[in-house]
Design an enzyme around this catalytic site. Structure first.
Site, PDB file in Angstrom:
ATOM      1  N   GLU A  98     -51.877 -30.838 -42.276  1.00  7.50           N
ATOM      2  CA  GLU A  98     -50.609 -31.575 -42.260  1.00  7.50           C
ATOM      3  C   GLU A  98     -49.933 -31.448 -40.895  1.00  7.50           C
ATOM      4  O   GLU A  98     -50.177 -30.481 -40.161  1.00  7.50           O
ATOM      5  CB  GLU A  98     -49.660 -30.967 -43.306  1.00  7.50           C
ATOM      6  N   ASP A 102     -41.902 -29.750 -44.847  1.00 10.32           N
ATOM      7  CA  ASP A 102     -40.449 -29.860 -44.866  1.00 10.32           C
ATOM      8  C   ASP A 102     -39.968 -29.443 -46.259  1.00 10.32           C
ATOM      9  O   ASP A 102     -39.816 -28.259 -46.535  1.00 10.32           O
ATOM     10  CB  ASP A 102     -40.108 -31.316 -44.498  1.00 10.32           C
ATOM     11  N   SER A 103     -39.804 -30.396 -47.179  1.00  5.63           N
ATOM     12  CA  SER A 103     -39.429 -30.037 -48.548  1.00  5.63           C
ATOM     13  C   SER A 103     -40.578 -29.336 -49.273  1.00  5.63           C
ATOM     14  O   SER A 103     -40.349 -28.600 -50.228  1.00  5.63           O
ATOM     15  CB  SER A 103     -39.021 -31.289 -49.331  1.00  5.63           C
ATOM     16  N   THR A 106     -44.869 -33.000 -50.412  1.00  2.16           N
ATOM     17  CA  THR A 106     -46.140 -33.666 -50.097  1.00  2.16           C
ATOM     18  C   THR A 106     -47.321 -32.722 -50.324  1.00  2.16           C
ATOM     19  O   THR A 106     -48.273 -33.053 -51.038  1.00  2.16           O
ATOM     20  CB  THR A 106     -46.147 -34.166 -48.633  1.00  2.16           C
ATOM     21  N   LEU A 107     -47.244 -31.533 -49.732  1.00  5.05           N
ATOM     22  CA  LEU A 107     -48.375 -30.608 -49.852  1.00  5.05           C
ATOM     23  C   LEU A 107     -48.535 -30.089 -51.272  1.00  5.05           C
ATOM     24  O   LEU A 107     -49.654 -29.880 -51.736  1.00  5.05           O
ATOM     25  CB  LEU A 107     -48.232 -29.446 -48.870  1.00  5.05           C
ATOM     26  N   ASP A 158     -43.286 -38.987 -36.377  1.00  9.50           N
ATOM     27  CA  ASP A 158     -42.550 -40.203 -36.030  1.00  9.50           C
ATOM     28  C   ASP A 158     -41.107 -40.183 -36.502  1.00  9.50           C
ATOM     29  O   ASP A 158     -40.727 -39.431 -37.402  1.00  9.50           O
ATOM     30  CB  ASP A 158     -43.225 -41.401 -36.687  1.00  9.50           C
ATOM     31  N   ARG A 164     -44.887 -41.183 -32.065  1.00 11.67           N
ATOM     32  CA  ARG A 164     -46.052 -40.369 -32.435  1.00 11.67           C
ATOM     33  C   ARG A 164     -46.891 -39.999 -31.216  1.00 11.67           C
ATOM     34  O   ARG A 164     -47.606 -39.017 -31.224  1.00 11.67           O
ATOM     35  CB  ARG A 164     -46.948 -41.144 -33.413  1.00 11.67           C
TER      36      ARG A 164
END
Ligand code: IMP
Ligand code: MG
Length: 181
Positions: A98, A102-103, A106-107, A158, A164
């Site tokens: 990744e 962050d939060s 996603t992972l 991004d 990016r």
């Protein structure tokens, strides 16, 4: 190009050293094995390329495309799989790569999803980590650098699809959208 950039937070030299360290660590941990690196698009494309070239063990490469953000800088909390991996990962040593955690949503989602496909092992590797922002606990075995609670761009990351390609990590300044988050 650099319209909204406030300052450079992490230089390309620091990033290169971080990739070398992670590559060496993973190569030691998986000595004698082959790994499958699954890069999380789009953000991980730059890190994936650097990390892979620091591995001294055999590896295969695949990508999964997800989106968890709209065009702003705060998470919608919804993880959408846009494009799944091609490979059959059953019995393989999987490392999910990744750009940033962050939060953790996603992972966490990817760990559960890919875990159902019965890999021999699974580990998570992220270039950057913002631990202060975590909403769900997720164990990340390989962390490049922890960063403060700032919205960063560059090195694959991004803002609204841009930046990016910056070689360094920069902090996004005021975009005129009511603050940077
Ligand atoms: P999470 O699901 O909240 O952990 O968010 C992970 C995804 O959000 C990353 O893969 C990034 O695409 C995006 N993201 C989180 N923080 C940043 C940031 O500071 N800059 C750019 N993208 C970010
Ligand atoms: Mg993103």
């Amino acid at each position: 190009m650099t319209k909204y950039i406030k300052e450079i937070l992490i230089s390309r030299e620091e990033i290169a050293a971080m990739c070398a360290r992670l590559g060496q660590q993973i190569s030691e941990d998986y000595a004698g094995k082959e790994v499958v690196l699954v890069g999380v698009l789009k953000g991980a494309f730059v890190f994936m390329a650097d990390l892979a070239r620091h591995l001294t063990i055999p590896c295969q490469i695949d990508f999964i495309s997800v989106s968890s953000y709209g065009s702003g800088t705060s998470s919608s909390g919804i993880v959408r799989i846009n494009n799944d991996i091609d490979m059959d990962i059953q019995g393989k040593h999987l490392i999910i790569v990744e750009d940033i955690v962050d939060s953790g949503l996603t992972l966490n989602h990817l760990r559960q999803l890919l875990g159902t496909r019965k890999p021999a092992s699974m580990a998570l590797c992220t270039a950057f980590d913002k631990p202060e922002r975590r909403k769900v606990a997720v164990a990340v075995e390989y962390v490049g650098m922890q960063i403060p609670d700032e919205f960063i761009v560059g090195y694959g990351l991004d803002y609204d699809g841009r930046y990016r390609n910056l070689p360094d990590i920069a902090i996004l300044g005021d975009t005129g959208q009511g603050g940077s988050r």
